[in-house]
Write an enzyme that holds these catalytic residues in place. Sequence first.
Site, short mmCIF file in Angstrom:
data_model
loop_
_atom_site.label_atom_id
_atom_site.label_comp_id
_atom_site.label_asym_id
_atom_site.label_seq_id
_atom_site.Cartn_x
_atom_site.Cartn_y
_atom_site.Cartn_z
CD GLU A 129 40.66 33.97 30.25
OE1 GLU A 129 40.49 32.81 29.84
OE2 GLU A 129 40.91 34.92 29.50
CB THR A 182 46.35 30.16 28.13
OG1 THR A 182 45.71 30.67 26.97
CG2 THR A 182 46.81 31.34 28.97
N1 HSE Z 1 47.90 37.54 29.20
C1 HSE Z 1 47.57 36.19 28.92
C2 HSE Z 1 48.84 35.45 28.55
C3 HSE Z 1 46.60 36.15 27.77
O1 HSE Z 1 49.57 35.97 27.70
O2 HSE Z 1 49.11 34.39 29.11
C4 HSE Z 1 46.17 34.75 27.39
O3 HSE Z 1 45.08 34.34 28.14
#
Ligand code: HSE
Length: 307
Positions: A129, A182
């Site tokens: 990830e 992201t």
């Molecule tokens: N918590 C993460 C974000 C989830 O909102 O950036 C996406 O990978």
Amino acid sequence: MKNQVRIFSPATVANVACGFDVLGFCLDSIGDEMVIRKTSEKGIKITKIEGYDLPFETEKNVAGVSALAMYQDLNPDCGFEIEIYKNIKPGSGIGSSSASAAGSVFGINELLGKPLSKSELTKYAIKGERLASQSEHADNLAPAIYGGFTLVKSCNPVQILELPTPPDLFATIIHPQIEIKTSQARAILPKQVDLKDAITQWANVGSLVHALHTDDYGLLRAALVDVIIEPHRKELIPHFDELKKQVLNSGALGCGISGSGPSVFALSKGKNFAEKVAESMTSIYSDTDIAFEVHVSKINTEGIKLI
Ligand code: HSE
């Protein structure tokens, strides 16, 4: 022992409005398939990718990176081939990279006779990830691996809390076909937040957790509010305010950005409301020139599984 497994690795919704980087839940109807095969030749190889154009080099693919981290620690006397049948579009906001990162470690663990716990699988999946988002968070990985709703108490050491799923809860997801990375959606966030907003947000997180434990749909409605992240990220999602207004008018308990977007999720009590929400989402985006998909899903309490 088996030489090959085929798995379903589900899509997930991270953050769940107020729980940035800590809350998530697992979807039922959307996910990737992967085949993991034992080989006599040592090492990890990605031999097939269908659906989307992703790197075959093990070190550049999230499934490869998480598998390698686990493989190097366990050092088994065999190797593994990974086939990825990708249905979750990368950059969609419903845990595409997490499904790949979780899938490879889950599959290898099955082929080795399950030496690792879910928490250890999460630890290795976080490495994959990280390649996708340039930060270590497990709020998509945890619901993919454990199923249901999860809260990430800590990534290092990994500590995941499994939360109950109220029986009548359904999710509706709209996925506008634009890509938001992201890393890009994280880069626009402020480094500091107002104390007043922090108080609202942690009251909401605590209330949401309590609502899940007590099947309190009214409290869930009040808690599904994000005053810290959404005001910044909504600018990346066309027609967000209008969409959210219509979704709430259709009877959803709450609505917010799914993970880092562009997907938007709603939670509703009962399938009928979830389907009305799907109609509202469809009507808003039908008036635009943006292609989109809408899904209604039960909350998947099982998570990643063999098929
Ligand atoms: N918590 C993460 C974000 C989830 O909102 O950036 C996406 O990978």
